[in-house]
Design a protein around this motif. Structure first.
Motif, mmCIF file in Angstrom:
data_model
loop_
_atom_site.group_PDB
_atom_site.id
_atom_site.type_symbol
_atom_site.label_atom_id
_atom_site.label_comp_id
_atom_site.label_asym_id
_atom_site.label_seq_id
_atom_site.Cartn_x
_atom_site.Cartn_y
_atom_site.Cartn_z
ATOM 1 N N GLU A 17 0.833 -1.209 0.000
ATOM 2 C CA GLU A 17 0.000 0.000 0.000
ATOM 3 C C GLU A 17 0.864 1.255 0.000
ATOM 4 O OE1 GLU A 17 -0.269 -2.515 2.116
ATOM 5 O OE2 GLU A 17 -2.093 -3.484 1.348
ATOM 6 N N GLN A 18 1.929 1.257 0.808
ATOM 7 C CA GLN A 18 2.828 2.414 0.838
ATOM 8 C C GLN A 18 3.547 2.576 -0.491
ATOM 9 O OE1 GLN A 18 5.234 1.299 4.197
ATOM 10 N NE2 GLN A 18 3.939 2.374 5.683
ATOM 11 N N PHE A 19 3.964 1.479 -1.089
ATOM 12 C CA PHE A 19 4.623 1.527 -2.395
ATOM 13 C C PHE A 19 3.710 2.191 -3.421
ATOM 14 C CE2 PHE A 19 5.573 -0.091 -6.588
ATOM 15 C CZ PHE A 19 6.953 -0.082 -6.649
ATOM 16 N N LYS A 20 2.448 1.798 -3.455
ATOM 17 C CA LYS A 20 1.506 2.361 -4.418
ATOM 18 C C LYS A 20 1.300 3.850 -4.176
ATOM 19 C CE LYS A 20 -3.184 1.760 -6.206
ATOM 20 N NZ LYS A 20 -4.453 0.983 -6.083
ATOM 21 N N LEU A 77 -0.006 11.745 -1.645
ATOM 22 C CA LEU A 77 -1.296 12.329 -2.012
ATOM 23 C C LEU A 77 -2.399 11.888 -1.062
ATOM 24 C CD1 LEU A 77 -1.272 11.953 -5.914
ATOM 25 C CD2 LEU A 77 -0.513 13.888 -4.532
ATOM 26 N N GLU A 78 -2.205 10.759 -0.408
ATOM 27 C CA GLU A 78 -3.220 10.220 0.499
ATOM 28 C C GLU A 78 -2.894 10.502 1.959
ATOM 29 O OE1 GLU A 78 -3.380 6.107 -0.441
ATOM 30 O OE2 GLU A 78 -3.930 6.433 -2.540
ATOM 31 N N GLY A 79 -1.951 11.374 2.223
ATOM 32 C CA GLY A 79 -1.537 11.679 3.589
ATOM 33 C C GLY A 79 -0.159 11.117 3.883
ATOM 34 N N ARG A 80 0.229 11.165 5.130
ATOM 35 C CA ARG A 80 1.565 10.708 5.516
ATOM 36 C C ARG A 80 1.596 9.201 5.730
ATOM 37 N NH1 ARG A 80 5.668 14.067 7.216
ATOM 38 N NH2 ARG A 80 5.219 16.294 7.034
ATOM 39 N N VAL A 81 2.744 8.618 5.371
ATOM 40 C CA VAL A 81 2.999 7.204 5.648
ATOM 41 C C VAL A 81 4.309 7.107 6.426
ATOM 42 C CG1 VAL A 81 1.727 6.355 3.651
ATOM 43 C CG2 VAL A 81 4.148 6.912 3.402
ATOM 44 N N ILE A 82 4.345 6.190 7.392
ATOM 45 C CA ILE A 82 5.548 5.990 8.201
ATOM 46 C C ILE A 82 6.228 4.714 7.723
ATOM 47 C CG2 ILE A 82 6.443 5.599 10.513
ATOM 48 C CD1 ILE A 82 4.151 7.259 11.600
ATOM 49 N N TYR A 125 13.291 6.340 -7.387
ATOM 50 C CA TYR A 125 12.744 5.006 -7.632
ATOM 51 C C TYR A 125 13.675 4.232 -8.557
ATOM 52 C CZ TYR A 125 9.483 1.360 -9.210
ATOM 53 O OH TYR A 125 8.894 0.161 -9.508
ATOM 54 N N ASP A 126 14.159 3.098 -8.070
ATOM 55 C CA ASP A 126 14.990 2.201 -8.873
ATOM 56 C C ASP A 126 14.048 1.248 -9.607
ATOM 57 O OD1 ASP A 126 16.773 0.475 -9.989
ATOM 58 O OD2 ASP A 126 17.965 0.177 -8.178
ATOM 59 N N LYS A 127 13.811 1.557 -10.883
ATOM 60 C CA LYS A 127 12.800 0.811 -11.633
ATOM 61 C C LYS A 127 13.142 -0.660 -11.824
ATOM 62 C CE LYS A 127 9.813 1.297 -15.682
ATOM 63 N NZ LYS A 127 9.531 2.115 -16.897
ATOM 64 N N GLN A 159 12.364 -0.544 -6.238
ATOM 65 C CA GLN A 159 12.727 -0.182 -4.869
ATOM 66 C C GLN A 159 12.817 1.338 -4.732
ATOM 67 O OE1 GLN A 159 13.414 -2.086 -1.963
ATOM 68 N NE2 GLN A 159 13.332 -0.012 -1.142
ATOM 69 N N PHE A 160 12.257 1.869 -3.631
ATOM 70 C CA PHE A 160 12.331 3.300 -3.354
ATOM 71 C C PHE A 160 13.522 3.597 -2.445
ATOM 72 C CE2 PHE A 160 7.809 3.499 -4.603
ATOM 73 C CZ PHE A 160 7.866 4.624 -5.407
ATOM 74 N N TYR A 161 14.178 4.739 -2.735
ATOM 75 C CA TYR A 161 15.263 5.232 -1.897
ATOM 76 C C TYR A 161 15.011 6.705 -1.583
ATOM 77 C CZ TYR A 161 17.873 1.046 -3.277
ATOM 78 O OH TYR A 161 18.266 -0.244 -3.490
ATOM 79 N N LEU A 162 15.397 7.107 -0.392
ATOM 80 C CA LEU A 162 15.317 8.516 -0.004
ATOM 81 C C LEU A 162 16.736 9.065 0.063
ATOM 82 C CD1 LEU A 162 13.043 10.532 0.772
ATOM 83 C CD2 LEU A 162 13.629 10.091 3.164
ATOM 84 N N LEU A 163 17.039 10.049 -0.780
ATOM 85 C CA LEU A 163 18.373 10.648 -0.834
ATOM 86 C C LEU A 163 18.357 11.928 -0.022
ATOM 87 C CD1 LEU A 163 19.006 10.177 -4.666
ATOM 88 C CD2 LEU A 163 19.400 8.544 -2.816
#
Length: 410
Positions: free
Chosen positions: A16-19, A139-144, A170-172, A176-180
């Motif tokens: 869900e967080q990924f989406k 867009l749907e609010g904050r996710v932890i 986003y590493d397609k 995988q998501f990364y935060l820089l």
């Protein structure tokens, strides 16, 4: 003084967080392209304030971005247009001076943003929580989301480093998501007394870097194993571009990533070795601005000259310099830029300068005045070291860094 690092944090998301993150990324990219089209249609506008006044409400209404993101979009587009305008002006100057005949076409159409990478502002769009968790706005609010990363970077985040803006990347291929995250850490202010040693670094293709000190020590960092791989990627890229199919395009994307990572890793290794070999030193680097234009061969258009131009522009020396600069500050050293003119043609013993000092532009340096003979790249490194020593002496005498140099890490 402050040194800025980038911490790469791996986000361990649920489906869900990924989406939610992916949807936010794509909406941010669409809003960038909308504002880019608006700026192009209104005189190729680069003023971020005017862009925000004109597009803010439409961004909120059409793409449903949160308020802070809706403010970040016009700033990013405005910065992109300012960069393009600078390139257009520089190109006009170079054409007038006869350095090039090509007209820069970057503003012939509206820039299109392809990468879905979006920018987050600290304490507005994202914040760090306890137990290695980060709160991110979507867009749907904050996710932890829990995160992992390099232990030293995670420790800096948890123990008071100054945290700045970040980018959600986003590493397609790996999905995988990364935060820089940008981190600013305090380092000791440099003084002539703390930088007792002097070193010069000469960069090139045969040897990626050659270092020399005033005590006669030298080190060669060879590109013997790396350059053939880069040449292989260049040949493969040429064949795939000529083929032009969709599968060839996919392979080109994969190859470009491999080549970029190869060069980046090599620059990391070489820069780390240089900095660790010269602790508490003033490290001199060549000022290589516009080096590609200055060394470009313009006479004729045969295959040999095209190959020569491709070879000279193959390696990312600016990236190597920047890595040496920030790593030097972390090890109580400092990197400065010095004049690069005639460093490989001037004799470090008698000062005689001429092109004939390097027969056939080879690796052997033979002074035509005093017959001093040495490896040409080592001569360049020693000349850079001597110019760095002169700057250090001026710094010690006046208390200010010379106008002939500037600190790369500032």
């Amino acid at each position: 003084m402050q040194t800025v690092l980038t911490a790469k944090l791996k986000l361990n998301t649920t489906p869900e967080q990924f989406k939610a993150l992916r949807t936010t990324q794509l909406a941010y990219r669409d809003s960038l392209n909308y504002v880019s089209q608006y700026a192009f249609a209104h005189g190729k506008m680069s003023n971020a304030v005017r862009l925000q006044d004109a597009t803010y409400e439409e961004i909120r209404l059409r793409f449903h971005l949160p308020s802070q993101m809706a403010c970040s979009v016009p700033r990013q587009v405005g910065a992109s247009y300012k960069t393009l305008w600078t390139k257009v002006k520089n190109n006009a100057v170079h054409r007038k001076e006869g350095k090039t005949k090509k007209r820069y076409k970057g503003l012939d159409k509206a820039p299109k943003f392809i990468s879905p990478t979006l920018t987050y502002q600290y304490k507005k769009d994202y914040t760090f929580k306890k137990e290695q968790q980060v709160s991110i706005l979507t867009l749907e609010g904050r996710v932890i989301v829990p995160y992992t990363g390099y232990n030293k970077h995670v420790a800096l985040i948890q123990r008071g480093a100054e945290i700045g803006a970040s980018k959600l990347w986003y590493d397609k291929p790996k999905k995988q998501f990364y935060l820089l995250v940008s981190l600013a850490i305090e380092t000791a202010d440099p003084t002539p007394e703390t930088h007792k040693q002097v070193a010069g670094v000469d960069v090139g293709m045969r040897y990626l870097a050659v270092t020399a000190t005033m005590q006669g020590d030298c080190t060669f960092h060879s590109g013997k194993q790396i350059v053939p791989k880069a040449n292989h990627y260049a040949r493969l890229r040429k064949r795939l571009q000529k083929k032009g199919t969709r599968s060839a395009t996919r392979r080109l994307v994969a190859i470009s990533g491999r080549e970029r990572r190869l060069k980046q890793n090599t620059n990391h290794v070489v820069s780390k070795r240089i900095v660790l070999q010269h602790p508490q030193s003033l490290i001199g680097l060549e000022h290589l601005t516009d080096i590609r234009e200055r060394t470009k061969r313009r006479k004729g258009k045969n295959a040999k000259q095209r190959k020569a131009n491709r070879t000279f522009s193959k390696w990312s020396f600016a990236e190597l310099h920047s890595m040496i600069a920030y790593k030097a500050l972390l090890h109580r050293s400092m990197a400065i830029k010095v004049d690069a003119n005639y460093t490989s043609q001037a004799c470090p013993k008698c000062g005689h300068t001429c092109k004939e000092n390097r027969p056939h532009k080879g690796l052997l340096f033979v002074c035509q005045n005093c017959q001093y003979t040495l490896h040409a790249d080592l001569v360049g490194a020693r000349n850079i070291a001597m110019r760095t020593l002169l700057i250090r002496q001026d710094w010690r005498g006046t208390g200010l860094l010379s106008v002939r140099a500037f600190c790369v890490g500032r």
